[in-house]
Design an enzyme around this catalytic site. Structure first.
Site, PDB file in Angstrom:
ATOM      1  N   GLU A  91       9.333   7.103  10.317  1.00 18.54           N
ATOM      2  CA  GLU A  91       8.560   7.725  11.394  1.00 18.54           C
ATOM      3  C   GLU A  91       7.603   6.713  11.997  1.00 18.54           C
ATOM      4  OE1 GLU A  91       8.442  12.405  10.156  1.00 18.54           O
ATOM      5  OE2 GLU A  91       7.012  11.096   9.187  1.00 18.54           O
ATOM      6  N   CYS A 104       1.305   3.607  15.528  1.00 17.16           N
ATOM      7  CA  CYS A 104       1.253   3.477  14.076  1.00 17.16           C
ATOM      8  C   CYS A 104       2.689   3.280  13.590  1.00 17.16           C
ATOM      9  CB  CYS A 104       0.643   4.757  13.505  1.00 17.16           C
ATOM     10  SG  CYS A 104       0.629   4.799  11.722  1.00 17.16           S
ATOM     11  N   CYS A 111       7.792   4.425  -0.110  1.00 17.95           N
ATOM     12  CA  CYS A 111       6.744   3.531  -0.625  1.00 17.95           C
ATOM     13  C   CYS A 111       6.720   3.637  -2.150  1.00 17.95           C
ATOM     14  CB  CYS A 111       5.390   3.939  -0.053  1.00 17.95           C
ATOM     15  SG  CYS A 111       4.046   2.866  -0.606  1.00 17.95           S
ATOM     16  N   CYS A 115       0.461   7.021  -4.169  1.00 20.10           N
ATOM     17  CA  CYS A 115      -0.894   7.548  -3.924  1.00 20.10           C
ATOM     18  C   CYS A 115      -0.751   9.068  -3.805  1.00 20.10           C
ATOM     19  CB  CYS A 115      -1.480   6.987  -2.643  1.00 20.10           C
ATOM     20  SG  CYS A 115      -1.574   5.192  -2.666  1.00 20.10           S
ATOM     21  N   CYS A 118      -0.738  11.201  -0.423  1.00 25.26           N
ATOM     22  CA  CYS A 118       0.106  10.701   0.663  1.00 25.26           C
ATOM     23  C   CYS A 118       1.516  11.265   0.556  1.00 25.26           C
ATOM     24  CB  CYS A 118       0.143   9.174   0.579  1.00 25.26           C
ATOM     25  SG  CYS A 118       1.313   8.428   1.717  1.00 25.26           S
ATOM     26  N   CYS A 333      -2.920  10.781   9.047  1.00 27.03           N
ATOM     27  CA  CYS A 333      -2.899   9.855   7.915  1.00 27.03           C
ATOM     28  C   CYS A 333      -2.403  10.554   6.664  1.00 27.03           C
ATOM     29  CB  CYS A 333      -4.299   9.330   7.644  1.00 27.03           C
ATOM     30  SG  CYS A 333      -4.914   8.388   9.008  1.00 27.03           S
TER      31      CYS A 333
END
Ligand code: SF4
Length: 340
Positions: A91, A104, A111, A115, A118, A333
């Protein structure tokens, strides 16, 4: 495998064209077609002889990711779901703000860092993006914006950019080159959770960019609780690496601090944060937690946010409060997960 046309720095393109017995001035013509006329279709490059257009088509790749879906937020933010050549999904988010258009971008599919605030983390690491896949996002956004200018790029989408450092560095060099995308270093921000060895490599590379660090707590145990991979990176060592990076750049480091109710906003959190940041020339960017269905954390109240920001006023540098954009389309975010 064919090399992608977006992966060439001008001197590399020049070298390739000389190898195929072309004149030097063809480099400028090809670059002009790509970056001024926004075309990657070699057949449309009408100032090139037919024979050269055939050779470029034969030798080079010009694939652009497909836009599968665009979600548009009530605040104008647009989230693009892109399909890569191997059908993996990423994305990117285009954020219009007064005179600025910020993109962004993602640097990885998924990933590795887990975290727990996220959504990308739920995918795990699938693979690094190639240079052209990073740059294709910028190219597509420019085509989408038409006459409007893309002003800023932030590596804050899916993935940890420093885990794909080699490709990120090459992409930034092409983004900044005056014959390519022509972005000023102050218009490009790389955001990291603070991978210390990679920060050292980034510092040694001399790359000029703005750096943002996702901090979220200056208390080691709390930081590890929400960012488990930070166990390997103690805060005093992170600070040392950042101070070293700061010596080689005119830009202040931005620390991102996501406010999570009853977690990182208490007296001890404030005291430790003030101490950690006090002697770094930096900015603090406070963001309110965006609730994610599957996670237990809650957003603070207006009052709690105000109290936290007031307690940061003791700092001599800028504290900015940023309301995340695109929350209603899961583009804010920590919300990117490439769901169809
Ligand atoms: S916040 Fe960044 S580093 Fe952490 S899991 Fe999400 S994408 Fe990875």
């Amino acid at each position: 495998m064919k090399r992608h046309i977006l992966e060439f720095l001008p001197n590399e393109l020049n070298k390739y064209l000389i190898q195929i017995n072309e004149k030097k001035y063809r480099t400028k013509q090809v670059l002009n077609w790509i970056y001024a006329n926004k075309t990657l279709n070699f057949h449309n490059m009408s100032t090139l002889p037919e024979s050269l257009r055939e050779i470029l088509t034969r030798d080079l790749d010009n694939y652009l990711p497909q836009i599968l879906k665009v979600d548009i937020s009530s605040d104008g933010t647009k989230k693009y779901l892109l399909s890569l050549a191997d059908d993996k999904r990423i994305e990117m988010v285009l954020i219009p703000r007064e005179e600025k258009n910020t993109l962004c971008i993602s640097s990885q599919v998924g990933c590795a860092h887990g975290c727990n605030f996220c959504a990308t983390a739920s995918l795990g690491l699938i693979r690094n993006l190639k240079v052209y896949e990073i740059l294709s996002q910028v190219f597509l956004a420019m085509m989408e914006l038409k006459q409007k200018k893309l002003t800023n790029i932030v590596f804050m989408g899916m993935g940890e950019p420093l885990d794909n450092l080699e490709n990120v560095i090459k992409s930034v060099k092409i983004l900044q080159h005056e014959q390519c995308f022509k972005f000023s270093p102050r218009r490009i921000t790389i955001s990291t959770c603070g991978i210390i060895p990679k920060l050292k490599e980034l510092t040694d590379s001399g790359l000029k960019i703005k750096l943002a660090v996702s901090l979220n707590s200056a208390i080691q145990e709390k930081r590890e609780k929400i960012m488990p991979s930070c166990k390997k990176y103690p805060l005093p060592e992170l600070k040392k690496a950042l101070l070293n990076f700061r010596k080689g750049t005119p830009y202040r480091i931005t620390f991102e601090y996501v406010l999570i109710k009853d977690f990182n906003m208490g007296k001890e959190d404030v005291k430790t944060l003030l101490k950690f940041l006090g002697d770094i020339s930096c900015k603090l960017n406070v963001i309110v937690w965006n609730e994610v269905e599957s996670l237990p954390y809650k957003a603070p109240t207006e009052n709690e946010i105000e109290n936290f920001i007031n307690s940061m006023k003791k700092l001599s540098f800028a504290v900015t409060f940023r309301k995340s954009r695109g929350e209603d389309i899961n583009a804010a975010c920590g919300q990117l997960a490439a769901k169809v």
